[in-house]
Design a protein around this motif. Structure first.
Motif, PDB file in Angstrom:
ATOM      1  N   UNK A 159      -8.194 -10.128 -16.494  1.00 39.43           N
ATOM      2  CA  UNK A 159      -6.895 -10.116 -15.835  1.00 39.43           C
ATOM      3  C   UNK A 159      -6.085  -8.943 -16.366  1.00 39.43           C
ATOM      4  N   UNK A 160      -5.553  -8.103 -15.487  1.00 33.92           N
ATOM      5  CA  UNK A 160      -4.733  -6.998 -15.966  1.00 33.92           C
ATOM      6  C   UNK A 160      -3.459  -7.514 -16.630  1.00 33.92           C
ATOM      7  N   UNK A 161      -2.764  -6.669 -17.341  1.00 36.46           N
ATOM      8  CA  UNK A 161      -1.568  -7.126 -18.063  1.00 36.46           C
ATOM      9  C   UNK A 161      -0.443  -7.510 -17.104  1.00 36.46           C
ATOM     10  N   UNK A 162      -0.326  -8.776 -16.837  1.00 38.46           N
ATOM     11  CA  UNK A 162       0.718  -9.295 -15.957  1.00 38.46           C
ATOM     12  C   UNK A 162       1.681 -10.132 -16.788  1.00 38.46           C
ATOM     13  N   UNK A 163       2.919 -10.208 -16.327  1.00 34.34           N
ATOM     14  CA  UNK A 163       3.921 -11.024 -17.005  1.00 34.34           C
ATOM     15  C   UNK A 163       3.889 -12.422 -16.399  1.00 34.34           C
ATOM     16  N   UNK A 171      -8.626   0.932   3.459  1.00 33.59           N
ATOM     17  CA  UNK A 171      -9.851   0.394   2.865  1.00 33.59           C
ATOM     18  C   UNK A 171     -10.022   0.925   1.440  1.00 33.59           C
ATOM     19  N   UNK A 172      -9.698   2.194   1.218  1.00 30.70           N
ATOM     20  CA  UNK A 172      -9.817   2.778  -0.110  1.00 30.70           C
ATOM     21  C   UNK A 172      -8.845   2.114  -1.088  1.00 30.70           C
ATOM     22  N   UNK A 173      -7.628   1.859  -0.631  1.00 32.31           N
ATOM     23  CA  UNK A 173      -6.640   1.195  -1.499  1.00 32.31           C
ATOM     24  C   UNK A 173      -7.049  -0.248  -1.772  1.00 32.31           C
ATOM     25  N   UNK A 174      -7.587  -0.946  -0.760  1.00 28.86           N
ATOM     26  CA  UNK A 174      -8.023  -2.337  -0.967  1.00 28.86           C
ATOM     27  C   UNK A 174      -9.142  -2.425  -1.998  1.00 28.86           C
ATOM     28  N   UNK A 175      -9.918  -1.368  -2.120  1.00 28.46           N
ATOM     29  CA  UNK A 175     -11.010  -1.366  -3.098  1.00 28.46           C
ATOM     30  C   UNK A 175     -10.482  -1.534  -4.524  1.00 28.46           C
ATOM     31  N   UNK A 225      -4.435  -0.627  -8.634  1.00 23.66           N
ATOM     32  CA  UNK A 225      -4.686   0.396  -9.647  1.00 23.66           C
ATOM     33  C   UNK A 225      -5.670   1.415  -9.077  1.00 23.66           C
ATOM     34  N   UNK A 226      -5.235   2.152  -8.061  1.00 25.56           N
ATOM     35  CA  UNK A 226      -6.084   3.145  -7.413  1.00 25.56           C
ATOM     36  C   UNK A 226      -5.969   4.484  -8.121  1.00 25.56           C
ATOM     37  N   UNK A 252       0.054   5.801  -8.804  1.00 23.97           N
ATOM     38  CA  UNK A 252       0.558   5.024  -9.941  1.00 23.97           C
ATOM     39  C   UNK A 252       0.184   3.549  -9.783  1.00 23.97           C
ATOM     40  N   UNK A 253       0.026   2.877 -10.909  1.00 22.27           N
ATOM     41  CA  UNK A 253      -0.262   1.442 -10.877  1.00 22.27           C
ATOM     42  C   UNK A 253       0.921   0.728 -10.232  1.00 22.27           C
ATOM     43  N   UNK A 254       0.628  -0.157  -9.295  1.00 20.67           N
ATOM     44  CA  UNK A 254       1.687  -0.871  -8.590  1.00 20.67           C
ATOM     45  C   UNK A 254       1.457  -2.369  -8.745  1.00 20.67           C
ATOM     46  N   UNK A 255       2.450  -3.058  -9.279  1.00 24.10           N
ATOM     47  CA  UNK A 255       2.397  -4.508  -9.428  1.00 24.10           C
ATOM     48  C   UNK A 255       3.566  -5.075  -8.637  1.00 24.10           C
ATOM     49  N   UNK A 256       3.251  -5.849  -7.622  1.00 24.91           N
ATOM     50  CA  UNK A 256       4.289  -6.465  -6.791  1.00 24.91           C
ATOM     51  C   UNK A 256       4.235  -7.969  -6.978  1.00 24.91           C
TER      52      UNK A 256
END
Length: 189
Positions: free
Chosen positions: A8-12, A94-98, A114-115, A119-123
Motif C-alpha cells: 500500500x502506498x503511503x496514504x493517510x 489507458x497509460x494513466x490507468x496502468x 503514480x505515472x 507528479x504523484x496524485x492522491x485524490x
C-alpha cells in the motif's frame, strides 16, 4: 483483494480500515469518450487539408523536391495531430490507468496515480450519506462517486463546458465495491 503488507502506498488512513483495493483494466477504451465535436473536427481537418495538400504536392515541378518533402512533412504532422485527437485520448487514459490504484476504507475512497513523467496524485473523496454513487455495470464496471468540471477561459471569465463522472473506473468487481460503498453510506446516516 487486499495486497500483502508493504504494497500500500503511503496514504493517510490512520484510524481507518482498508476494505478493498484494486487496479483498473488498462486496455484502451473510448468510455467516457471525447466529445463528438472534437472527433468530427479532427476528421474534417484531415480531409480538408490532406486532399489539397496531396494534390499540390504531386502537381509541383519535379525539380522542387525540397518543397514536396516540406508539404509531406506538414501533412504527416497534420495526420498525427488528427489521429491523436481521435484516438490519443483513449491511449493516454489507458497509460494513466496502468499506474492507478484504488483504495476503499471505511471513511473514504482514494485514487492513487503514480505515472512516470507526472507528479504523484492522491485524490481522497469522503464517503458520506450525501455522496452520489452511480454503478456503471458495463464490463468492466465502474463506480462513480464524484464529477470533474471542465472549464474553458481565463481566470476571470471561466465558462463551464461539461462534467465527467469520476471514481473507480473499469474495475472487474464493480458490483461488489458498489454494495460496500452503499453499506458505508447507510452506516454514515
Amino acid at each position: 483483494m487486499i495486497d500483502p503488507a508493504g504494497a500500500v502506498p503511503p496514504l493517510d488512513i490512520s484510524g481507518e480500515t482498508l476494505l478493498w483495493q484494486g487496479r483498473p483494466n488498462c486496455s484502451p477504451s473510448l468510455h467516457p469518450r471525447p466529445p463528438a465535436s472534437v472527433i468530427f473536427f479532427d476528421i474534417l481537418l484531415i480531409a480538408l487539408l490532406a486532399g489539397p495538400g496531396l494534390w499540390a504536392m504531386w502537381n509541383f515541378d519535379p525539380g522542387a523536391l525540397w518543397l514536396k518533402l516540406l508539404i509531406l512533412a506538414f501533412l504527416f504532422a497534420l495526420l498525427l495531430s488528427g489521429l491523436n485527437g481521435i484516438g490519443g485520448y483513449a491511449l493516454t487514459r489507458a497509460w494513466i490507468r496502468r499506474y492507478t490504484r484504488y483504495f476503499l476504507t471505511n471513511k473514504q475512497a482514494v485514487i492513487y496515480i503514480d505515472a512516470p513523467l507526472l507528479p504523484v496524485r492522491i485524490e481522497s473523496h469522503p464517503i458520506t450519506a450525501l455522496t452520489p454513487l452511480i454503478l456503471d455495470d458495463r464490463p468492466p464496471g465502474s463506480v462513480w462517486f464524484a464529477t470533474h468540471t471542465h472549464r474553458f477561459g481565463d481566470e476571470i471569465s471561466r465558462t463551464v463546458i461539461g462534467t465527467t463522472p469520476y471514481g473507480f473506473d473499469r474495475i472487474p468487481d464493480a458490483r461488489e465495491v458498489y454494495k460496500r460503498m452503499r453499506s458505508l453510506q447507510t452506516e454514515a446516516s
